[in-house]
Design an enzyme around this catalytic site. Structure first.
Site, PDB file in Angstrom:
ATOM      1  N   LEU A  75      -0.190  84.878  84.141  1.00  0.00           N
ATOM      2  CA  LEU A  75      -1.166  85.820  83.813  1.00  0.00           C
ATOM      3  C   LEU A  75      -2.183  85.493  82.822  1.00  0.00           C
ATOM      4  O   LEU A  75      -1.878  85.596  81.694  1.00  0.00           O
ATOM      5  CB  LEU A  75      -0.762  86.988  83.548  1.00  0.00           C
ATOM      6  CG  LEU A  75       0.416  87.575  84.676  1.00  0.00           C
ATOM      7  CD1 LEU A  75       0.656  88.982  84.449  1.00  0.00           C
ATOM      8  CD2 LEU A  75       0.047  87.492  86.115  1.00  0.00           C
ATOM      9  N   ASP A  76      -3.203  84.859  83.259  1.00  0.00           N
ATOM     10  CA  ASP A  76      -4.174  84.262  82.169  1.00  0.00           C
ATOM     11  C   ASP A  76      -4.956  85.340  81.382  1.00  0.00           C
ATOM     12  O   ASP A  76      -5.460  86.142  82.039  1.00  0.00           O
ATOM     13  CB  ASP A  76      -5.244  83.351  82.954  1.00  0.00           C
ATOM     14  CG  ASP A  76      -6.263  82.729  82.009  1.00  0.00           C
ATOM     15  OD1 ASP A  76      -5.915  82.001  81.189  1.00  0.00           O
ATOM     16  OD2 ASP A  76      -7.543  83.058  82.185  1.00  0.00           O
ATOM     17  N   ALA A  77      -5.144  85.247  80.114  1.00  0.00           N
ATOM     18  CA  ALA A  77      -5.872  86.062  79.180  1.00  0.00           C
ATOM     19  C   ALA A  77      -5.529  87.640  79.405  1.00  0.00           C
ATOM     20  O   ALA A  77      -6.276  88.441  79.204  1.00  0.00           O
ATOM     21  CB  ALA A  77      -7.448  85.570  79.332  1.00  0.00           C
ATOM     22  N   VAL A  78      -4.158  87.903  79.711  1.00  0.00           N
ATOM     23  CA  VAL A  78      -4.147  89.193  80.024  1.00  0.00           C
ATOM     24  C   VAL A  78      -4.006  90.144  79.273  1.00  0.00           C
ATOM     25  O   VAL A  78      -4.111  91.441  79.347  1.00  0.00           O
ATOM     26  CB  VAL A  78      -2.701  89.325  80.840  1.00  0.00           C
ATOM     27  CG1 VAL A  78      -1.494  89.082  79.744  1.00  0.00           C
ATOM     28  CG2 VAL A  78      -2.319  90.442  81.651  1.00  0.00           C
TER      29      VAL A  78
END
Length: 576
Positions: free
Chosen positions: A232-235
């Site tokens: 989960l990128d840059a969540v």
């Protein structure tokens, strides 16, 4: 009695969307995912990993061959060179994109044609556990959704977060120095969109539940094509509320729980990994109560380990390790010391003082590295990350500059990473000991390109076959160490770990298997001087037979000492 899936989902949705009909929304999400409302939960605290798990991080086009799609070339390289070394591969965003080397996605459901096809992705997923990015915080300003936002039609009309320049945004935590709000001309006038990272990466609006439903459909599509691990990128930036820091908000944590609930009911073997490049205490919150991320990145490890090896002092690394809570079963850490991004400096907050940070930055700049900055709430620019290849980051020491211990220092760093609690992840360019790519950085104008080289596969294979090449030396020693690590039950990601106190030049810890049938004392000389280790200081059990798994050396006199050359490491085990 177990609470039904639908009831759990409704309770979580109520936290995020208290004004909506969350029962109706839950039914939409379950239908989108193809899940039954009364499905039983997966086993609690289940470890979907063991000591044999090693992750490779790579771009789809890191290795290339003329006339061949890069995903085909990548699969060939994996099968020829790494099939007995890695268990999983993280292919960085392989979708059509407009900037940021893939992290400004134009179409979540397509594979970049220049890389290959979904068939190529699925072929890799059949042979390795596949990790893919869910670039969930933002989307390309050139995407169809954003074009629809500007036209004021669906899908996309209300998919992007809008801000007001008159709002008090002074508390917002920024990872960049670019403007937070970008003016955009739409068919019904000028609007300001929220751009945490760049004006080409427009933040999505999860206050609109239709965006959550869209991502449920995207997740199911990935699962059907073999994706098992979701990054989960840059969540951390997902939910925005003007007047707050707009990072780590409760709604963000609740949305992660919702995604985990949906994903693990669809596939009990699937894993969620949160990418939160923030100070250590903040990072740890993403475990939740073993109901958010299965795995969190150990973001403090890269800067602390590099600092340890270039200063010859393990004080801060040891203090950090002692403060790290053992991960609950069903959760663990992802250990890495290099990635496609730079070496984050925010994870050193509270661990290194400002003078120590500056000494580290000065050393990295002297080894060819660059520094990127972020804008603080009071308008100051602070170092955000150091951009440098790991091999060149370990070129020398703070005091002495570049020296002849670079390769040994580099191997020592990875030996430490391999033994720590958690799952090891190797960036392709660390496994290959790639150097700073100054030409690529100059061509792209982006500092991160310094560590995003591309290899022509024939040239790479020639380097790996040349015994005099530092690429070959690093690759063969690292793959040998990985092979040793994968056979030790004491290196299970959740095996017991205790820190040893051996002085400032020796970094050590003890691992014990969950069945308690193996102990390993991991001792590393992190200095450029010879060190003596009194065996009495590590309390070897006298009735056991002890051997160094790395060198094969046996311990015949447990009252004696062992001598470690500069950057030499030992894994003393009571089981072969």
């Amino acid at each position: 009695m177990t609470q039904p899936l639908r009831d759990k989902l409704v309770a979580m949705l109520d936290v995020v969307y208290p004004a909506l009909d969350c029962q109706f929304l839950a039914d939409q999400l379950l239908s989108t995912m193809g899940l039954e409302p009364d499905m039983p939960p997966p086993p609690a605290h289940q470890n979907n990993w063991d000591e044999s798990d090693i992750i490779l991080i790579t771009y789809a086009d890191t290795v290339q061959k003329e006339g061949q799609k890069p995903l085909v070339t990548l699969r060939q390289f994996l099968n020829d060179c790494l099939s007995d070394t890695i268990s999983a591969v993280h292919i960085l965003p392989f979708f059509p994109y407009s900037s940021d080397d893939g992290f400004s996605v134009m179409d979540y459901l397509a594979v970049n044609e220049s890389h290959g096809s979904w068939e190529d992705i699925e072929a890799i997923a059949r042979e390795y556990k596949l990790m893919a990015d869910l670039v969930i915080n933002h989307m390309s300003a050139r995407s169809r959704w954003f074009e629809n936002f500007k036209k004021r039609v669906d899908p996309g009309k209300d998919y992007f977060f809008q801000g007001n320049p008159r709002d008090d945004l002074s508390a917002v935590v920024r990872p960049r120095t670019s403007p937070l709000l970008t003016p955009v001309q739409t068919d019904d006038g000028e609007r300001y969109v929220w751009c945490t990272f760049s004006e080409d990466q427009v933040d999505l609006n999860f206050a609109n539940p239709q965006v959550l439903i869209e991502f449920a459909a995207i997740i199911r599509y990935y699962l059907e094509r073999g994706v098992l691990l979701f990054r989960l990128d840059a969540v951390a930036f997902l939910w925005k509320e003007p007047g707050t820091p707009c990072i780590h908000l409760q709604q963000t944590h609740e949305l992660i729980k919702i995604l985990r609930l949906l994903i693990e009911h669809y596939s009990p073997d699937a894993v969620i990994i949160t990418e939160t490049n923030v100070p250590n205490r903040e990072n740890l919150t993403y475990f939740g109560n073993a109901n958010e991320a299965h795995v969190i990145y150990n973001f403090s490890l890269p800067p602390l380990l590099i600092n340890t090896l270039v200063t010859g002092d393990c004080r801060h690394l040891k203090t950090w390790l002692m403060s790290m809570p053992p991960a609950q079963l069903g959760t663990t850490y992802l250990n890495f010391i290099a990635s496609h991004d730079g070496v984050g400096m925010r994870p050193t907050d509270g661990l290194l003082d400002e003078e120590e940070k500056q000494h580290l930055i000065n050393a990295m700049e002297s080894f060819g590295g660059k520094v990127s900055y972020r804008r603080t709430s009071d308008g100051r620019d602070q170092p955000y990350e150091i951009n440098i290849s790991l091999y060149d980051a370990l070129k020398g020491t703070v005091e002495g500059g570049a020296d002849h211990w670079q390769l040994q220092r580099f191997i020592c760093a990875h030996t430490i990473m391999l033994a720590l609690e958690g799952i090891p992840a190797f960036y392709m360019h660390s496994l290959l000991a790639s150097e700073n790519d100054l030409e690529r950085m100059e061509n792209t104008g982006r500092l991160r390109s310094i560590n995003r080289s591309q290899w022509e596969i024939d040239k790479l294979e020639t380097e790996l076959e040349n015994p005099l090449s530092h690429h070959s030396k690093a690759y063969h020693e690292l793959t040998r160490l990985i092979d040793i690590r994968r056979r030790q039950s004491a290196f299970h990601p959740n095996a017991t770990q205790f820190t040893l106190h051996l002085g400032l030049q020796l970094f050590g810890f003890w691992r014990q298997s969950m069945r308690r049938d193996q102990s390993i004392f991991c001792i590393h000389n992190i200095s450029d001087e010879v060190q003596q280790v009194p065996l009495s200081s590590i309390n070897l059990i006298g009735t056991d037979h002890w051997q160094d798994l790395i060198s094969g050396m046996t311990i015949d006199d447990q009252s004696g000492t062992i001598t470690l050359k500069p950057y030499q490491c030992v894994w003393l085990s009571n089981r072969d």
